[in-house]
Design an enzyme around this catalytic site. Structure first.
Site, PDB file in Angstrom:
ATOM      1  N   CYS A   3       0.810  -1.227   0.000  1.00  0.00           N
ATOM      2  CA  CYS A   3       0.000   0.000   0.000  1.00  0.00           C
ATOM      3  C   CYS A   3       0.838   1.269   0.000  1.00  0.00           C
ATOM      4  CB  CYS A   3      -0.938   0.001   1.198  1.00  0.00           C
ATOM      5  SG  CYS A   3      -2.050  -1.393   1.191  1.00  0.00           S
ATOM      6  N   HIS A  63      -3.785   6.973   2.960  1.00  0.00           N
ATOM      7  CA  HIS A  63      -4.095   5.667   2.380  1.00  0.00           C
ATOM      8  C   HIS A  63      -5.465   5.248   2.895  1.00  0.00           C
ATOM      9  CE1 HIS A  63      -4.082   1.609   1.147  1.00  0.00           C
ATOM     10  NE2 HIS A  63      -3.815   1.085   2.319  1.00  0.00           N
ATOM     11  N   ASN A 106     -10.133  -0.413  -0.227  1.00  0.00           N
ATOM     12  CA  ASN A 106      -8.676  -0.306  -0.150  1.00  0.00           C
ATOM     13  C   ASN A 106      -8.085  -0.696  -1.508  1.00  0.00           C
ATOM     14  OD1 ASN A 106      -5.946  -0.624   0.265  1.00  0.00           O
ATOM     15  ND2 ASN A 106      -6.143  -1.815   2.154  1.00  0.00           N
TER      16      ASN A 106
HETATM   17  N1  ACO Z   1     -18.372  -9.849   8.267  1.00  0.00           N
HETATM   18  C1  ACO Z   1     -18.787 -10.180   9.491  1.00  0.00           C
HETATM   19  N2  ACO Z   1     -17.949 -10.523  10.491  1.00  0.00           N
HETATM   20  C2  ACO Z   1     -16.635 -10.524  10.208  1.00  0.00           C
HETATM   21  C3  ACO Z   1     -16.116 -10.189   8.954  1.00  0.00           C
HETATM   22  C4  ACO Z   1     -17.050  -9.841   7.957  1.00  0.00           C
HETATM   23  N3  ACO Z   1     -16.672  -9.480   6.703  1.00  0.00           N
HETATM   24  N4  ACO Z   1     -14.787 -10.270   8.975  1.00  0.00           N
HETATM   25  C5  ACO Z   1     -14.435 -10.647  10.219  1.00  0.00           C
HETATM   26  N5  ACO Z   1     -15.560 -10.793  10.973  1.00  0.00           N
HETATM   27  C6  ACO Z   1     -15.666 -11.172  12.385  1.00  0.00           C
HETATM   28  C7  ACO Z   1     -14.442 -11.873  12.883  1.00  0.00           C
HETATM   29  O1  ACO Z   1     -14.510 -13.254  12.606  1.00  0.00           O
HETATM   30  C8  ACO Z   1     -14.504 -11.563  14.360  1.00  0.00           C
HETATM   31  O2  ACO Z   1     -15.429 -12.450  14.963  1.00  0.00           O
HETATM   32  P1  ACO Z   1     -15.115 -13.114  16.404  1.00  0.00           P
HETATM   33  O3  ACO Z   1     -15.021 -11.927  17.353  1.00  0.00           O
HETATM   34  O4  ACO Z   1     -16.304 -13.974  16.625  1.00  0.00           O
HETATM   35  O5  ACO Z   1     -13.813 -13.823  16.244  1.00  0.00           O
HETATM   36  C9  ACO Z   1     -15.126 -10.171  14.432  1.00  0.00           C
HETATM   37  O6  ACO Z   1     -15.752  -9.970  13.161  1.00  0.00           O
HETATM   38  C10 ACO Z   1     -14.140  -9.069  14.715  1.00  0.00           C
HETATM   39  O7  ACO Z   1     -13.021  -9.236  13.845  1.00  0.00           O
HETATM   40  P2  ACO Z   1     -11.780  -8.273  13.909  1.00  0.00           P
HETATM   41  O8  ACO Z   1     -10.775  -8.694  12.866  1.00  0.00           O
HETATM   42  O9  ACO Z   1     -11.302  -8.129  15.327  1.00  0.00           O
HETATM   43  O10 ACO Z   1     -12.456  -6.887  13.482  1.00  0.00           O
HETATM   44  P3  ACO Z   1     -11.812  -5.466  13.416  1.00  0.00           P
HETATM   45  O11 ACO Z   1     -12.628  -4.511  14.169  1.00  0.00           O
HETATM   46  O12 ACO Z   1     -10.326  -5.490  13.669  1.00  0.00           O
HETATM   47  O13 ACO Z   1     -11.995  -5.078  11.854  1.00  0.00           O
HETATM   48  C11 ACO Z   1     -10.692  -5.062   9.826  1.00  0.00           C
HETATM   49  C12 ACO Z   1     -11.430  -5.908  10.863  1.00  0.00           C
HETATM   50  C13 ACO Z   1     -11.719  -4.190   9.119  1.00  0.00           C
HETATM   51  C14 ACO Z   1      -9.998  -5.978   8.859  1.00  0.00           C
HETATM   52  C15 ACO Z   1      -9.639  -4.161  10.530  1.00  0.00           C
HETATM   53  O14 ACO Z   1      -8.937  -4.930  11.460  1.00  0.00           O
HETATM   54  C16 ACO Z   1      -8.651  -3.514   9.594  1.00  0.00           C
HETATM   55  O15 ACO Z   1      -9.003  -2.643   8.823  1.00  0.00           O
HETATM   56  N6  ACO Z   1      -7.353  -3.882   9.700  1.00  0.00           N
HETATM   57  C17 ACO Z   1      -6.231  -3.191   9.085  1.00  0.00           C
HETATM   58  C18 ACO Z   1      -6.177  -3.289   7.630  1.00  0.00           C
HETATM   59  C19 ACO Z   1      -4.948  -2.570   7.128  1.00  0.00           C
HETATM   60  O16 ACO Z   1      -4.740  -1.395   7.367  1.00  0.00           O
HETATM   61  N7  ACO Z   1      -4.060  -3.261   6.443  1.00  0.00           N
HETATM   62  C20 ACO Z   1      -2.848  -2.653   5.988  1.00  0.00           C
HETATM   63  C21 ACO Z   1      -2.990  -2.091   4.646  1.00  0.00           C
HETATM   64  S1  ACO Z   1      -3.616  -3.243   3.460  1.00  0.00           S
HETATM   65  C22 ACO Z   1      -2.310  -3.766   2.399  1.00  0.00           C
HETATM   66  O17 ACO Z   1      -1.179  -3.498   2.605  1.00  0.00           O
HETATM   67  C23 ACO Z   1      -2.709  -4.625   1.224  1.00  0.00           C
END
Ligand code: ACO
Length: 321
Positions: free
Chosen positions: A112, A248, A278
């Site tokens: 990214c 980003h 993203n």
């Molecule tokens: N729909 C419904 N539930 C979901 C989904 C979905 N699409 N995806 C995950 N869940 C569930 C999980 O299984 C979890 O359930 P559990 O508590 O029963 O285990 C719950 O939702 C919470 O999951 P988390 O991963 O803790 O959710 P979080 O609030 O962290 O949000 C997200 C997830 C959106 C992915 C976030 O963590 C994020 O944006 N992370 C960073 C991404 C990023 O910046 N990456 C770097 C750049 S990308 C690159 O370089 C290509």
């Protein structure tokens, strides 16, 4: 001598994939995706489109906006993590399509942060006098490395491209860039299949993005907070001096945290994550072009662009537009 952004452009494929459609593919809800990421829809490349074809369209728009012709381009760099081929690199595919011959053309792979890395490299070539018209592109087809059965990742990504033309100027342009990486976090966000390393198993799944979202989220917030502070301190600036944050677009909550750290109201933050998801290396130049074309970003405005991605890599650019 500075390098200055002379023109911007972006392109997204026509096909829009909504959260409602994703509800039919994986166990998710529109409410979950919106509230956790801020994403409402994303654009997906058609079967006959590639990273280069998106990059070409964005490049044409940036070249037109700069008031030059493709033949004026004398340096071409593409930030991408989803190249069309192993080689030739995406830069040369774009170069050939635009009818440009002979100048350096290459791609930079920094997930990214790819556009910020590419911008920083191009800035050095322009300010050293080696380039008079540098084309800098961020372009991705992340849909091609998405596991459409993995709800934790497939709701986040989209395809698109953004581009800028840099020219030498005695007026301020790219004021400073700050690049970083730390490979110790490689297991939190990666796509495991490559060229010299090929895992066994279902290639469609193994090729796809693997992410420990929550851990990546925490590190993104911390790291981006640090790099924006570093950028302001390096230029002896207070956050009040900034007109716009061009971040980003991985997650609206990460962006809000960075804005809070900067003491910037969200009205001064360019947000495209809702419409585009993203788009990795494409997201910063896409957001920049959106805000330039809709009139929010004006000549003379002070912008802080930042990105964070797999590696981890991260970086920022302080830009007088
Ligand atoms: N729909 C419904 N539930 C979901 C989904 C979905 N699409 N995806 C995950 N869940 C569930 C999980 O299984 C979890 O359930 P559990 O508590 O029963 O285990 C719950 O939702 C919470 O999951 P988390 O991963 O803790 O959710 P979080 O609030 O962290 O949000 C997200 C997830 C959106 C992915 C976030 O963590 C994020 O944006 N992370 C960073 C991404 C990023 O910046 N990456 C770097 C750049 S990308 C690159 O370089 C290509």
């Amino acid at each position: 001598m500075y390098s200055r952004i002379a023109g911007t452009g972006h392109y997204v494929p026509e096909r829009i994939l909504t959260n409602a459609e994703l509800e039919k593919i994986v166990d998710t809800t529109d409410e979950w995706i919106r509230s956790r990421s801020g994403i409402e829809q994303r654009h997906i490349a058609a079967d006959d489109q590639t990273t280069a074809s998106l990059a070409i369209e964005a490049a044409k728009r940036a070249i037109e906006a700069a008031g030059i012709t493709p033949g004026d381009i004398d340096f071409l760099v593409v930030g991408t993590t989803t190249p069309d081929l192993v080689f030739p690199n995406v830069g040369t595919i774009v170069q050939e399509a635009l009818g440009i011959h002979g100048c350096a053309a290459f791609s930079v792979e920094a997930a990214c942060s790819g556009f910020i890395y590419a911008l920083s490299i191009a800035d050095k070539f322009v300010t050293s006098g080696e380039s008079k018209n540098a084309l800098v592109i961020g372009a991705e087809t992340l849909s091609r490395i998405t596991d459409w059965t993995d709800r934790s990742t497939c709701v986040l990504f989209g395809d698109g491209a953004g581009a800028v033309v840099l020219q030498p100027s005695t007026e301020q342009g790219i004021i400073s860039t700050h690049l970083h990486a730390d490979g110790q976090y490689k297991d939190l966000l990666y796509a495991p299949a490559g060229v010299s390393k090929r895992p066994q198993g279902d290639l469609n799944k193994e090729f796809a993005i693997h992410m420990q979202g929550n851990e990546a989220f925490k590190l993104a917030v911390k790291t981006l907070g640090a790099v924006v502070k570093e950028t302001l301190e390096a230029n002896s600036l207070d956050h009040d001096a900034l007109d716009w944050l061009v971040p980003h677009q991985a997650n609206k909550r990460i962006i809000e945290a960075t804005a809070k750290r900067l003491g910037m109201p969200m009205e001064k933050v360019i947000l495209t994550v809702a419409k585009y998801g993203n788009t990795s290396a494409a997201s910063v130049p896409m957001a920049l072009d959106v805000a330039v074309r809709d009139g929010r970003i004006k000549r003379g405005d002070l912008l802080l662009a930042e990105a964070f991605g797999g590696g981890f890599t991260w970086g920022s650019a302080l830009i007088r537009f």
